[in-house]
Design an enzyme around this catalytic site. Structure first.
Site, PDB file in Angstrom:
ATOM      1  N   SER A   1       0.858  -1.021   0.047  1.00  0.00           N
ATOM      2  CA  SER A   1       0.201  -0.060  -0.111  1.00  0.00           C
ATOM      3  C   SER A   1       0.977   1.347   0.033  1.00  0.00           C
ATOM      4  O   SER A   1       1.828   1.311   0.512  1.00  0.00           O
ATOM      5  CB  SER A   1      -1.137   0.031   1.141  1.00  0.00           C
ATOM      6  OG  SER A   1      -1.404   1.368   1.448  1.00  0.00           O
TER       7      SER A   1
ATOM      8  N   HIS B   1     -13.155  -2.864  -1.830  1.00  0.00           N
ATOM      9  CA  HIS B   1     -12.245  -2.443  -0.625  1.00  0.00           C
ATOM     10  C   HIS B   1     -12.710  -3.029   0.657  1.00  0.00           C
ATOM     11  O   HIS B   1     -12.355  -2.500   1.862  1.00  0.00           O
ATOM     12  CB  HIS B   1     -12.284  -0.902  -0.457  1.00  0.00           C
ATOM     13  CG  HIS B   1     -11.117  -0.012  -0.294  1.00  0.00           C
ATOM     14  ND1 HIS B   1     -10.609   0.790  -1.300  1.00  0.00           N
ATOM     15  CD2 HIS B   1     -10.257  -0.152   0.821  1.00  0.00           C
ATOM     16  CE1 HIS B   1      -9.374   1.079  -0.699  1.00  0.00           C
ATOM     17  NE2 HIS B   1      -9.256   0.787   0.379  1.00  0.00           N
TER      18      HIS B   1
ATOM     19  N   LYS C   1      -7.777  -1.529  -9.416  1.00  0.00           N
ATOM     20  CA  LYS C   1      -8.476  -2.311  -8.286  1.00  0.00           C
ATOM     21  C   LYS C   1      -9.783  -1.611  -7.763  1.00  0.00           C
ATOM     22  O   LYS C   1      -9.694  -0.254  -7.652  1.00  0.00           O
ATOM     23  CB  LYS C   1      -7.477  -2.589  -7.073  1.00  0.00           C
ATOM     24  CG  LYS C   1      -8.093  -2.911  -5.707  1.00  0.00           C
ATOM     25  CD  LYS C   1      -7.021  -3.422  -4.841  1.00  0.00           C
ATOM     26  CE  LYS C   1      -7.476  -3.957  -3.455  1.00  0.00           C
ATOM     27  NZ  LYS C   1      -8.006  -2.935  -2.492  1.00  0.00           N
TER      28      LYS C   1
ATOM     29  N   TYR D   1      -2.706   5.347  -5.074  1.00  0.00           N
ATOM     30  CA  TYR D   1      -4.112   5.991  -5.139  1.00  0.00           C
ATOM     31  C   TYR D   1      -3.775   7.193  -6.073  1.00  0.00           C
ATOM     32  O   TYR D   1      -2.560   7.981  -6.335  1.00  0.00           O
ATOM     33  CB  TYR D   1      -4.392   6.725  -3.726  1.00  0.00           C
ATOM     34  CG  TYR D   1      -4.877   5.443  -2.833  1.00  0.00           C
ATOM     35  CD1 TYR D   1      -6.130   4.904  -3.117  1.00  0.00           C
ATOM     36  CD2 TYR D   1      -4.308   5.233  -1.567  1.00  0.00           C
ATOM     37  CE1 TYR D   1      -6.569   3.613  -2.119  1.00  0.00           C
ATOM     38  CE2 TYR D   1      -4.522   4.217  -0.631  1.00  0.00           C
ATOM     39  CZ  TYR D   1      -5.797   3.490  -1.182  1.00  0.00           C
ATOM     40  OH  TYR D   1      -6.360   2.587  -0.195  1.00  0.00           O
TER      41      TYR D   1
ATOM     42  N   THR E   1      -5.691   1.696  -7.380  1.00  0.00           N
ATOM     43  CA  THR E   1      -7.180   1.585  -6.213  1.00  0.00           C
ATOM     44  C   THR E   1      -7.534   2.897  -6.295  1.00  0.00           C
ATOM     45  O   THR E   1      -7.344   3.906  -5.870  1.00  0.00           O
ATOM     46  CB  THR E   1      -6.579   1.210  -4.684  1.00  0.00           C
ATOM     47  OG1 THR E   1      -5.820   0.222  -4.711  1.00  0.00           O
ATOM     48  CG2 THR E   1      -7.808   0.951  -3.921  1.00  0.00           C
TER      49      THR E   1
HETATM   50  C1  LIG Z   1      -7.625  -2.270   7.269  1.00  0.00           C
HETATM   51  C2  LIG Z   1      -7.639  -2.426   5.959  1.00  0.00           C
HETATM   52  C3  LIG Z   1      -6.806  -1.372   5.166  1.00  0.00           C
HETATM   53  C4  LIG Z   1      -6.860  -1.357   3.745  1.00  0.00           C
HETATM   54  N1  LIG Z   1      -5.843  -0.486   3.095  1.00  0.00           N
HETATM   55  C5  LIG Z   1      -5.871  -0.511   1.730  1.00  0.00           C
HETATM   56  C6  LIG Z   1      -4.966   0.430   1.044  1.00  0.00           C
HETATM   57  O1  LIG Z   1      -4.123   1.038   1.614  1.00  0.00           O
HETATM   58  N2  LIG Z   1      -4.856   0.037  -0.366  1.00  0.00           N
HETATM   59  C7  LIG Z   1      -5.922  -0.659  -0.766  1.00  0.00           C
HETATM   60  O2  LIG Z   1      -5.699  -0.754  -1.920  1.00  0.00           O
HETATM   61  N3  LIG Z   1      -6.630  -1.426  -0.172  1.00  0.00           N
HETATM   62  C8  LIG Z   1      -6.596  -1.327   1.193  1.00  0.00           C
HETATM   63  N4  LIG Z   1      -7.551  -2.156   1.960  1.00  0.00           N
HETATM   64  C9  LIG Z   1      -8.445  -3.135   1.019  1.00  0.00           C
HETATM   65  C10 LIG Z   1      -7.754  -4.517   0.744  1.00  0.00           C
HETATM   66  O3  LIG Z   1      -6.660  -4.470   0.012  1.00  0.00           O
HETATM   67  C11 LIG Z   1      -8.691  -5.462   0.116  1.00  0.00           C
HETATM   68  O4  LIG Z   1      -9.461  -4.772  -0.784  1.00  0.00           O
HETATM   69  C12 LIG Z   1      -9.785  -5.934   1.084  1.00  0.00           C
HETATM   70  O5  LIG Z   1      -9.122  -5.856   2.318  1.00  0.00           O
HETATM   71  C13 LIG Z   1     -10.173  -7.224   0.814  1.00  0.00           C
HETATM   72  O6  LIG Z   1     -11.198  -7.766   1.762  1.00  0.00           O
HETATM   73  P1  LIG Z   1     -10.783  -8.642   2.889  1.00  0.00           P
HETATM   74  O7  LIG Z   1     -10.268  -7.866   4.173  1.00  0.00           O
HETATM   75  O8  LIG Z   1     -12.309  -9.100   3.488  1.00  0.00           O
HETATM   76  O9  LIG Z   1     -10.085 -10.005   2.382  1.00  0.00           O
HETATM   77  C14 LIG Z   1      -7.760  -2.014   3.033  1.00  0.00           C
HETATM   78  C15 LIG Z   1      -8.255  -3.089   3.756  1.00  0.00           C
HETATM   79  C16 LIG Z   1      -8.431  -3.317   5.137  1.00  0.00           C
HETATM   80  C17 LIG Z   1      -9.258  -4.243   5.830  1.00  0.00           C
END
Ligand SMILES: Cc1cc2nc3c(=O)[nH]c(=O)nc-3n(C[C@H](O)[C@H](O)[C@H](O)COP(=O)(O)O)c2cc1C
Length: 395
Positions: free
Chosen positions: A108, A278, A254, A130, A156
């Site tokens: 990230s 997300h 994404k 981003y 993303t």
């Molecule tokens: C706490 C947290 C922080 C996240 N931060 C980012 C991020 O910085 N960039 C991003 O593209 N997705 C981020 N995501 C989304 C994840 O990449 C992913 O799409 C998502 O966690 C998938 O669902 P799951 O947690 O049920 O596996 C984040 C998700 C969580 C739970």
């Protein structure tokens, strides 16, 4: 010490909950508004059934595939998460775990470790970006990722700054100053194992985002970078095409849930999309990603690689996604809980759980490899799927 190994992702989550201070755990659970999407992401997988065979099963199964040009030993990739303070080794532990299990990692923009360090630990690293700041700043971030050796980009775009949660949002300080540390102390002191892991590492979480630093400048804080994001005009489709042109290598978009967006992404020349909401942290009420996956796969065909993320907690979830046409899945919370529960080994433990779950489902379904999975392997209840952004049949 009790056995650190855990047998399911649910057990990793229980341990994470016990081990982490309340606000750190709350930041992992995340979600938005009522949590409808957060819950549906997980619940929808349970609505799908399997149609197993009883004989003629294969003694060996092949789980390997490729994603954006990278060979991976199982169809599971680390999704980028910008979460601080889970573990002192943070993304470095995740990168090492993914490398040791033969898979790729998304890092990230809001990670706590610099891209250079992560690529060294896992050469199969995709840098996640981003749409934040000026085009020059974005270009500079891509250049830095390229110089560091990142093998692909994940852009993303699905973020709409939804900040309320019915169950309450965790308090996250701008910086962990002495004053903030004292405010945080009651939570930390009641979670001594977490606190001790940081004391042993010789530092407290610093809550900065090194991959967002401009050249020659110190790393901004998470909130500093977030503020800049909120002030950036969201990208148009021609901005997306511009961003894609800045990277001459594999590029994933994404956050796609609609057929029309998937087709536009393909037109913009992306290598891959991740069907993602997300992790339910964004616009609540968006359907589970597994429900919208088939319509997107049908629409884009072989034009782009289709991945899915959201709600994957078991190897059988991975198999369901692949049977509905995904090339691989990405995981978020599952590995974060593993990281919280047992650092690098906890992430390895999660990947091992998924690997054996995929293998066992493949065996039951009578397949020799993940490439043989198809919709015939599943029991799909009527009305399960959703098609967003495509002409609906009358009625
Ligand atoms: C706490 C947290 C922080 C996240 N931060 C980012 C991020 O910085 N960039 C991003 O593209 N997705 C981020 N995501 C989304 C994840 O990449 C992913 O799409 C998502 O966690 C998938 O669902 P799951 O947690 O049920 O596996 C984040 C998700 C969580 C739970």
């Amino acid at each position: 010490m009790a056995n650190a190994w855990f047998e399911t992702v649910a057990e990793a989550q229980r341990r994470a909950r016990k081990r982490l201070p309340r606000s750190v755990y709350g930041a992992l659970v995340a979600g938005s508004e009522k949590g409808v999407t957060l819950e549906d992401n997980v619940a929808a997988f349970a609505e799908l059934g399997f149609a197993p065979h009883v004989a003629g099963l294969s003694a060996k199964r092949d789980l390997a595939t490729t994603v954006m040009g990278q060979s991976i030993s199982l169809p599971v990739v680390i999704s980028p998460t910008g979460v601080q303070a889970v573990h002192p080794d943070g993304e470095l532990a995740v990168a090492r775990a993914a490398a040791s299990r033969g898979t790729a990692m998304g890092l990230s923009s809001f990670a706590s470790r610099p891209i250079e360090e992560i690529v060294k630990a896992n050469p199969k690293t995709f840098f996640q970006i981003y749409w934040i700041g000026t085009r020059e700043q974005m270009r500079a971030r891509l250049q830095r990722a390229r110089a560091a050796g990142a093998v692909g980009i994940i852009a993303t775009l699905d973020w709409s700054f939804s900040h309320g949660r019915d169950w309450g949002s965790p308090y996250i300080p701008e910086r962990l100053t002495l004053r903030e540390a004292l405010r945080f102390a009651p939570e930390a002191l009641t979670h001594p194992r977490w606190l001790f892991s940081y004391l042993r590492a010789g530092h407290l979480p610093d809550l900065t985002v090194p991959n967002m630093a401009d050249a020659g400048e110190p790393a901004p804080t998470f909130f500093g970078a977030y503020g800049q994001w909120m002030q950036t005009t969201p990208p148009s489709w021609s901005d997306v095409a511009w961003l894609r042109e800045q990277w001459d290598g594999p590029f994933m978009l994404k956050g796609v849930t609609r057929v029309d967006d998937a087709l536009r992404a393909a037109d913009a020349g992306v290598t891959a999309i991740s069907v993602s909401n997300h992790g339910g942290n964004n616009l609540d009420g968006t359907p589970a990603t597994i429900r919208v996956l088939p319509s997107i796969v049908d629409a884009v065909g072989d034009r782009v690689e289709v991945l899915l993320d959201g709600g994957v907690r078991r190897g059988s979830d991975v198999v369901k996604a692949l049977a509905l046409g995904a090339r691989a899945v990405m995981i978020g919370r599952a590995y974060l809980w593993g990281l919280a529960a047992n650092g690098q080994r906890g992430v390895q433990n999660v990947l091992d759980i998924l690997r054996s779950g995929i293998d066992s489902a493949l065996m039951g379904l009578g397949h020799r490899s993940v490439a043989e999975l198809s919709r015939d392997d599943l029991v799909i209840p009527p009305g399960f799927t959703r098609t967003l952004g495509a002409p609906q049949p009358p009625g």
